[in-house]
Every structure is written in C-alpha cells, then in structure tokens.
Design a protein around this motif. Structure first.
Motif, mmCIF file in Angstrom:
data_model
loop_
_atom_site.group_PDB
_atom_site.id
_atom_site.type_symbol
_atom_site.label_atom_id
_atom_site.label_comp_id
_atom_site.label_asym_id
_atom_site.label_seq_id
_atom_site.Cartn_x
_atom_site.Cartn_y
_atom_site.Cartn_z
ATOM 1 N N GLN A 91 -167.413 -2.379 -27.741
ATOM 2 C CA GLN A 91 -167.224 -3.824 -27.535
ATOM 3 C C GLN A 91 -165.749 -4.233 -27.489
ATOM 4 O OE1 GLN A 91 -169.485 -6.405 -30.306
ATOM 5 N NE2 GLN A 91 -170.253 -4.476 -31.140
ATOM 6 N N LEU A 92 -164.894 -3.401 -28.046
ATOM 7 C CA LEU A 92 -163.509 -3.781 -28.318
ATOM 8 C C LEU A 92 -162.618 -3.729 -27.078
ATOM 9 C CD1 LEU A 92 -161.850 -4.594 -30.829
ATOM 10 C CD2 LEU A 92 -161.280 -2.177 -31.101
ATOM 11 N N LYS A 93 -161.807 -4.766 -26.900
ATOM 12 C CA LYS A 93 -160.814 -4.793 -25.825
ATOM 13 C C LYS A 93 -159.674 -3.840 -26.182
ATOM 14 C CE LYS A 93 -161.734 -9.630 -24.717
ATOM 15 N NZ LYS A 93 -161.210 -11.011 -24.820
ATOM 16 N N SER A 94 -159.122 -3.202 -25.168
ATOM 17 C CA SER A 94 -158.059 -2.211 -25.383
ATOM 18 C C SER A 94 -156.883 -2.767 -26.168
ATOM 19 C CB SER A 94 -157.552 -1.671 -24.048
ATOM 20 O OG SER A 94 -158.555 -0.914 -23.429
ATOM 21 N N GLU A 95 -156.470 -3.996 -25.832
ATOM 22 C CA GLU A 95 -155.301 -4.565 -26.519
ATOM 23 C C GLU A 95 -155.597 -4.834 -27.997
ATOM 24 O OE1 GLU A 95 -157.295 -8.022 -24.258
ATOM 25 O OE2 GLU A 95 -156.764 -5.948 -23.827
ATOM 26 N N ASP A 96 -156.829 -5.196 -28.324
ATOM 27 C CA ASP A 96 -157.186 -5.426 -29.728
ATOM 28 C C ASP A 96 -157.315 -4.116 -30.490
ATOM 29 O OD1 ASP A 96 -157.207 -8.213 -29.532
ATOM 30 O OD2 ASP A 96 -159.273 -8.224 -28.797
ATOM 31 N N PHE A 97 -157.542 -3.039 -29.770
ATOM 32 C CA PHE A 97 -157.626 -1.706 -30.376
ATOM 33 C C PHE A 97 -156.234 -1.175 -30.708
ATOM 34 C CE2 PHE A 97 -158.007 3.001 -29.739
ATOM 35 C CZ PHE A 97 -158.838 3.271 -30.809
ATOM 36 N N ALA A 98 -155.323 -1.285 -29.769
ATOM 37 C CA ALA A 98 -154.024 -0.619 -29.877
ATOM 38 C C ALA A 98 -152.924 -1.451 -30.530
ATOM 39 C CB ALA A 98 -153.561 -0.174 -28.492
ATOM 40 N N ASP A 99 -152.995 -2.772 -30.416
ATOM 41 C CA ASP A 99 -151.923 -3.614 -30.952
ATOM 42 C C ASP A 99 -152.052 -3.792 -32.458
ATOM 43 O OD1 ASP A 99 -151.041 -3.908 -28.359
ATOM 44 O OD2 ASP A 99 -151.865 -5.929 -28.112
ATOM 45 N N CYS A 100 -150.919 -3.965 -33.125
ATOM 46 C CA CYS A 100 -150.950 -4.248 -34.556
ATOM 47 C C CYS A 100 -151.771 -5.510 -34.799
ATOM 48 C CB CYS A 100 -149.541 -4.432 -35.120
ATOM 49 S SG CYS A 100 -148.829 -2.903 -35.707
ATOM 50 N N SER A 101 -152.636 -5.439 -35.764
ATOM 51 C CA SER A 101 -153.497 -6.568 -36.097
ATOM 52 C C SER A 101 -152.719 -7.585 -36.921
ATOM 53 C CB SER A 101 -154.692 -6.066 -36.908
ATOM 54 O OG SER A 101 -155.334 -7.120 -37.566
ATOM 55 N N PRO A 102 -152.828 -8.864 -36.585
ATOM 56 C CA PRO A 102 -152.160 -9.884 -37.403
ATOM 57 C C PRO A 102 -152.696 -9.898 -38.840
ATOM 58 C CG PRO A 102 -153.165 -10.879 -35.445
ATOM 59 C CD PRO A 102 -153.512 -9.435 -35.441
ATOM 60 N N VAL A 103 -153.940 -9.490 -39.007
ATOM 61 C CA VAL A 103 -154.545 -9.455 -40.337
ATOM 62 C C VAL A 103 -154.089 -8.217 -41.107
ATOM 63 C CG1 VAL A 103 -156.729 -9.344 -41.591
ATOM 64 C CG2 VAL A 103 -156.546 -10.772 -39.551
ATOM 65 N N LEU A 104 -154.074 -7.068 -40.432
ATOM 66 C CA LEU A 104 -153.666 -5.819 -41.090
ATOM 67 C C LEU A 104 -152.148 -5.693 -41.173
ATOM 68 C CD1 LEU A 104 -156.218 -3.405 -39.379
ATOM 69 C CD2 LEU A 104 -156.398 -4.454 -41.643
ATOM 70 N N ARG A 105 -151.460 -6.479 -40.379
ATOM 71 C CA ARG A 105 -150.003 -6.590 -40.317
ATOM 72 C C ARG A 105 -149.274 -5.327 -39.879
ATOM 73 N NH1 ARG A 105 -148.243 -10.746 -45.040
ATOM 74 N NH2 ARG A 105 -149.439 -12.490 -44.195
ATOM 75 N N THR A 106 -149.355 -4.249 -40.640
ATOM 76 C CA THR A 106 -148.543 -3.072 -40.317
ATOM 77 C C THR A 106 -149.314 -1.981 -39.593
ATOM 78 O OG1 THR A 106 -148.987 -2.093 -42.476
ATOM 79 C CG2 THR A 106 -147.009 -3.467 -42.283
ATOM 80 N N SER A 107 -150.574 -2.236 -39.289
ATOM 81 C CA SER A 107 -151.354 -1.209 -38.596
ATOM 82 C C SER A 107 -152.298 -1.861 -37.594
ATOM 83 C CB SER A 107 -152.143 -0.359 -39.593
ATOM 84 O OG SER A 107 -153.084 -1.142 -40.298
ATOM 85 N N SER A 108 -152.833 -1.013 -36.739
ATOM 86 C CA SER A 108 -153.784 -1.480 -35.728
ATOM 87 C C SER A 108 -155.176 -0.984 -36.089
ATOM 88 C CB SER A 108 -153.388 -0.937 -34.351
ATOM 89 O OG SER A 108 -153.551 0.473 -34.321
ATOM 90 N N ILE A 109 -156.168 -1.576 -35.464
ATOM 91 C CA ILE A 109 -157.529 -1.077 -35.609
ATOM 92 C C ILE A 109 -157.565 0.377 -35.139
ATOM 93 C CG2 ILE A 109 -159.872 -1.280 -34.679
ATOM 94 C CD1 ILE A 109 -159.385 -4.373 -34.644
ATOM 95 N N GLY A 110 -156.868 0.649 -34.051
ATOM 96 C CA GLY A 110 -156.816 2.013 -33.510
ATOM 97 C C GLY A 110 -156.271 3.027 -34.496
#
Length: 165
Positions: free
Chosen positions: A19-38
């Motif tokens: 379901q996940l968009k590529s940019e939401d997978f690879a980009d740093c998460s604003p919630v996780l701050r220093t890491s990405s979902i990927g």
C-alpha cells in the motif's frame, strides 16, 4: 507453529508495503524524525536474512548483516525479500550459536533455530509498532489492528472481551 506465526507477521508487513508510496517508504518520517519506515523494514528483513543465511553454519551473528540500502529505498525489492524469507522459514530446529559483538570482542550464546524464530518474531512486531506510529499521518494506509501488537496482547484483549460478555 513458529514458522506460521512468523509468516503471518511478515505477511502483514507485505500487505502494508504493497500500500505504501515510495516516498513515504524512503524519506525520513516526521514522526520517527531520524529514520524512515524503509530503514525499519530493512532492519527487520536483514535480521531474518542473517538467521536464514547463517543457519547452515550453525553460527548466527546479527552484527554481520549487509545493511543493503535497496531494502530501505525500494519497496518492490523489500517486498520480494519478504516473500523470499517467508518461503525459507521452514527449517529443522537445531542448536545455534549466537555470536554478539561486545565492545572489541565477541560473546557467544547457546541458542536454537526455534529460539531465533521467536526473537525475530518479537523483533519484527516491535518494529512494526514503530512503523504503525509513523503511519498515523498517512491516511491512505489501512493496517489490521494486529499490526505491531504482540500475539500475547491480542490473546489477552480477546480474553477480556469474552469475559465481559
């Protein structure tokens, strides 16, 4: 049982990734701050991969993982790795030596394949819980209530619900 539980949790991860968009997978998460979902997905998959690829030798060292950037930037590649891991989980239980880096040396601990399956299951669920938090802002994602929740917690909640009826 352990193989099916691991496969089920990895299946939830696969459904999520599809379901996940590529940019939401690879980009740093604003919630996780220093890491990405990927990065969390890569970490989950590389620990499973270490366990499976080092199984034959009888010595598993999670510190010796590849840290393959494609697993954290390419959703299709991560999905393929999930499926590969799922198809290779069914191995005979055997004694395993777990090798861990401690400061400048290594420690070894007696373990087993089934024990490492338990570890990877709980590790995967833990990281899925973090991923779930990161997905709160992604309104297009639909996750099952079990995503990122330990099986014992799910069973406990069910027992409370059935005793309330």
């Amino acid at each position: 049982m352990l193989v099916s539980l691991n496969s089920e949790v990895l299946g939830e991860l696969s459904d999520f990734l599809s379901q996940l968009k590529s940019e939401d997978f690879a980009d740093c998460s604003p919630v996780l701050r220093t890491s990405s979902i990927g990065q969390h997905v890569r970490h989950i998959l590389e620990l499973y991969d270490c366990m499976l690829s080092q199984y034959e030798s009888g010595i598993v060292c999670y510190d010796d993982r590849k840290r393959d950037k494609r697993l954290e930037t390419d959703v299709a590649f991560a999905l393929a790795k999930v499926k590969e891991i799922q198809s290779n989980l069914k191995l005979e239980d055997k004694e395993i030596i777990l090798k861990m880096a401690v400061e400048t040396d290594f420690e070894t601990i007696q373990s087993s394949y089934n024990r490492e399956l338990c570890y990877n299951l709980e590790h995967c669920i833990h990281h899925q819980a973090l991923i779930k938090i990161a997905c709160n802002q992604l309104d297009y994602i639909s996750l099952p209530s079990s995503f990122g929740v330990a099986k014992s917690t799910i069973d406990y909640v069910k027992s409370l619900e059935s005793s309330a009826n």
